[in-house]
Each structure stands twice: as structure tokens, then as C-alpha cells.
Design an enzyme around this catalytic site. Structure first.
Site, PDB file in Angstrom:
ATOM      1  N   ASP A  52      34.149  -8.723  49.511  1.00  0.00           N
ATOM      2  CA  ASP A  52      33.402  -8.448  50.745  1.00  0.00           C
ATOM      3  C   ASP A  52      34.000  -9.358  51.826  1.00  0.00           C
ATOM      4  O   ASP A  52      34.831 -10.215  51.548  1.00  0.00           O
ATOM      5  CB  ASP A  52      31.912  -8.767  50.519  1.00  0.00           C
ATOM      6  N   SER A  53      33.489  -9.196  53.047  1.00  0.00           N
ATOM      7  CA  SER A  53      33.922 -10.091  54.117  1.00  0.00           C
ATOM      8  C   SER A  53      33.262 -11.464  53.987  1.00  0.00           C
ATOM      9  O   SER A  53      33.724 -12.425  54.607  1.00  0.00           O
ATOM     10  CB  SER A  53      33.534  -9.479  55.467  1.00  0.00           C
TER      11      SER A  53
ATOM     12  N   TYR B  44      33.643  -7.847  59.537  1.00  0.00           N
ATOM     13  CA  TYR B  44      34.547  -6.689  59.531  1.00  0.00           C
ATOM     14  C   TYR B  44      33.995  -5.564  60.418  1.00  0.00           C
ATOM     15  O   TYR B  44      34.747  -4.756  60.944  1.00  0.00           O
ATOM     16  CB  TYR B  44      34.669  -6.119  58.111  1.00  0.00           C
ATOM     17  N   GLY B  45      32.699  -5.515  60.539  1.00  0.00           N
ATOM     18  CA  GLY B  45      32.021  -4.341  61.095  1.00  0.00           C
ATOM     19  C   GLY B  45      32.254  -4.069  62.559  1.00  0.00           C
ATOM     20  O   GLY B  45      31.917  -2.995  63.053  1.00  0.00           O
TER      21      GLY B  45
ATOM     22  N   CYS C  85      31.567  -3.888  49.982  1.00  0.00           N
ATOM     23  CA  CYS C  85      31.564  -3.887  51.442  1.00  0.00           C
ATOM     24  C   CYS C  85      31.545  -2.438  51.903  1.00  0.00           C
ATOM     25  O   CYS C  85      32.466  -1.673  51.585  1.00  0.00           O
ATOM     26  CB  CYS C  85      32.825  -4.593  51.942  1.00  0.00           C
ATOM     27  N   ASN C  86      30.507  -2.059  52.611  1.00  0.00           N
ATOM     28  CA  ASN C  86      30.399  -0.686  53.095  1.00  0.00           C
ATOM     29  C   ASN C  86      31.467  -0.364  54.124  1.00  0.00           C
ATOM     30  O   ASN C  86      31.965   0.752  54.200  1.00  0.00           O
ATOM     31  CB  ASN C  86      29.029  -0.458  53.737  1.00  0.00           C
ATOM     32  N   THR C  87      31.794  -1.366  54.946  1.00  0.00           N
ATOM     33  CA  THR C  87      32.755  -1.138  56.024  1.00  0.00           C
ATOM     34  C   THR C  87      34.128  -0.785  55.438  1.00  0.00           C
ATOM     35  O   THR C  87      34.766   0.180  55.862  1.00  0.00           O
ATOM     36  CB  THR C  87      32.812  -2.377  56.939  1.00  0.00           C
TER      37      THR C  87
ATOM     38  N   GLU D  53      25.568 -14.853  57.973  1.00  0.00           N
ATOM     39  CA  GLU D  53      26.689 -15.768  57.682  1.00  0.00           C
ATOM     40  C   GLU D  53      26.461 -17.146  58.299  1.00  0.00           C
ATOM     41  O   GLU D  53      26.966 -18.147  57.807  1.00  0.00           O
ATOM     42  CB  GLU D  53      28.013 -15.172  58.183  1.00  0.00           C
TER      43      GLU D  53
ATOM     44  N   CYS E  79      24.960  -1.861  54.567  1.00  0.00           N
ATOM     45  CA  CYS E  79      25.822  -3.046  54.610  1.00  0.00           C
ATOM     46  C   CYS E  79      25.319  -3.955  53.498  1.00  0.00           C
ATOM     47  O   CYS E  79      24.104  -4.164  53.373  1.00  0.00           O
ATOM     48  CB  CYS E  79      25.710  -3.738  55.964  1.00  0.00           C
TER      49      CYS E  79
ATOM     50  N   HIS F 102      25.343  -7.010  53.174  1.00  0.00           N
ATOM     51  CA  HIS F 102      24.632  -8.213  53.622  1.00  0.00           C
ATOM     52  C   HIS F 102      23.124  -7.972  53.761  1.00  0.00           C
ATOM     53  O   HIS F 102      22.330  -8.891  53.649  1.00  0.00           O
ATOM     54  CB  HIS F 102      25.145  -8.668  54.997  1.00  0.00           C
TER      55      HIS F 102
END
Ligand code: DGL
Length: 277
Positions: A22-23, A54-55, A85-87, A162, A194, A196
């Protein structure tokens, strides 16, 4: 003659890990599901924290970062990669999947199918890049053409998580503003688009009506991974070894943040992912 390896070292040499990336700390929601559903599997976790979020990036950047991560995961000899990570799943999965001799799973299809089977009026909250891709809209409507879908981009959520600002009063207000258009549509189902966002659940539960079902795609991607591991005959039947955590940003910052969701204190290492030529 004495063995060259201790039993522990021998075990480590035999273990092949699943790569989860993931990011940042979003992928921990998928890692938690791996711990729950696949307790024998060992994991290599990568968080690209030097480049989060990333989004709000371009498709070209997201595809490049995804390739760099997968190149590195292959060099680490993982047996499967989960894009937690969905993005990346929305923008890069279909493009990069055929480039690697490795099973690669994304979160969107399993999450969208779960939503389509459970709901009729579906709200999706996601990063701007994921919303713009319409990946959820298409995947949900492919599984259930009668489902109604509304998407909302929530660019502030990832920086809030984050930067460890979940407990600030402003976070609840921001969440209410993002969710209001979906609540106005009387959604029956809300998709965390997402990885997160499940970290926001205690906040969202404060105002989202109790009849709204929350879909956490992490549960469903790990379910799909379980089936894939069995199908390929690469599931582990030996004891899991501790997860290896690697980030591209500050390892201590990641360890401190992640500690609130994971049971043990983490040891985190840092790598730099270079530009792919
Ligand atoms: N957690 C990721 C996702 O599922 C990335 C979020 C971001 O870095 O913007 O989309």
C-alpha cells in the site's frame, strides 16, 4: 556433522511470503485479515510512505510506483502479491498483471462483488483517483446491473490517518461533510473504497445510521487469496514467521502509527525504490 542452520534459520529459508503493499498504513487493514483468515501465511509488508498519498497522483505515477513495488517484491521471491491499495488496483492492476509471473490480487473486484450482492443503494468512498476511474461503479454494476451507485472522493482522509489526526474533532466534521451526499441518497451499503478508511470506522459509526452495511474489501480480497493459494497449491502448512515491514519513508514514524492497530511492536526497515527504467 553439525547442521549449518539453526532450526529457526532453516524455517526462515523454507518460508515463502505473501507480499502485501500500500502507500502507507492502509494495507494494515488487509494484513489484519491475513492474520485472521490465513494464520499460517507469512507476509512481507511494504508501505510506500515516502510517496503517500497515491490518491491525488496521476495514473502514470500510480502505474510506475506499482511496477517498482512489484519488481522489488519479485526480487524478494514472494509467492503472491496483494495490492492492498484501491488506487493501485483501480489504475494499475489490469495493466501490470500480465507483466509478472506471479499471482497478483487487487481489492476492488472482491469488494465490489460483496457490495453488489448485499446492497441496492451503494455508496463508495475512495480517493480522487479511484473515484475518477469509476472502477467500483463498473465492477458493482457488472455484478448487479440494478444496483444504484454513488461515489464520493475524500482527499483529506489519507493525510489525516497518515499524520495520526484521527482523534481531532475536525476529523468528525470532515467525515460528516464527505458522507452527507451519500446519506442524503439513503444508501443501504457503504464501501470502504480505500484501505485506509476502515481505520475511520469508530468515527463513521458515530453518525452513519445503523442500518447501513459497511463493506470492507480487505475481508473479501483475503478470502479470494485463500481460494487462489489453495487452487495453486501454494498455501503454507508450516508455522508463520513474523511479518517483515518495509517502508520507503521514516520507519519509526510508521512503527509508531501502526502500533495502534497491531498487537505487537513492529520492527520496520527502510528501502528506497528507484526509478524504473
Ligand atoms: N490506501 C490506498 C487506497 O486504498 C491509497 C491511498 C492513498 O495513498 O491515497 O487507495
Amino acid at each position: 556433522m553439525q547442521d549449518r542452520f539453526t532450526p529457526r534459520q532453516q524455517l526462515q529459508a523454507e518460508v515463502t511470503r505473501i507480499g502485501v503493499f500500500d502507500s502507507g498504513v492502509g494495507g494494515l487493514t488487509v494484513l489484519q485479515e491475513v492474520y485472521r483468515q490465513l494464520p499460517h501465511e507469512s507476509v512481507l509488508y511494504f508501505g510506500d510512505t515516502a510517496r503517500v498519498p497515491y490518491g491525488t497522483r496521476s495514473a502514470a505515477e500510480i502505474i510506475q510506483f506499482t511496477r517498482e513495488t512489484l519488481d522489488w517484491m519479485v526480487s524478494q521471491r514472494v509467492k503472491m502479491a496483494i495490492m492492498a491499495c484501491n488506487t493501485s488496483s483501480a489504475l494499475a492492476l489490469e495493466i501490470v498483471r500480465s507483466e509478472y509471473d506471479l499471482p497478483i490480487l487487487g481489492v476492488i473486484l472482491p469488494g465490489a462483488r460483496a457490495a453488489a450482492f448485499q446492497g441496492q443503494r451503494i455508496g463508495v468512498i475512495a480517493t480522487p483517483a479511484t473515484v475518477q476511474s469509476d472502477a467500483y461503479l463498473h465492477a458493482i454494476q457488472e455484478a448487479n446491473p440494478h444496483a444504484e451507485v454513488w461515489q464520493v472522493a475524500c482527499p483529506e482522509f489519507v493525510p489525516i490517518i497518515e499524520n495520526n489526526r484521527l482523534q481531532e474533532p475536525a476529523t468528525l466534521e470532515i467525515a460528516k461533510q464527505y458522507l452527507q451526499p451519500l446519506l442524503d441518497r439513503s444508501i443501504d451499503t457503504l464501501v470502504y473504497g480505500c484501505t485506509h478508511y476502515p481505520h475511520l470506522e469508530p468515527i463513521l459509526r458515530k453518525f452513519v445510521p445503523a442500518n447501513v452495511r459497511f463493506i470492507n474489501p480487505a475481508i473479501h480480497v483475503v478470502n479470494a487469496a485463500t481460494k487462489e493459494l489453495n487452487l495453486l497449491g501454494i498455501n503454507s502448512n508450516i508455522e508463520a514467521i513474523p511479518t517483515k515491514f518495509i517502508v520507503s519513508g521514516d520507519p519509526q514514524q510508521f512503527a509508531n502509527l501502526a502500533a495502534q492497530w497491531l498487537p505487537t511492536q513492529l520492527v520496520v526497515e527502510q528501502i528506497a525504490l528507484g526509478l524504473r527504467l
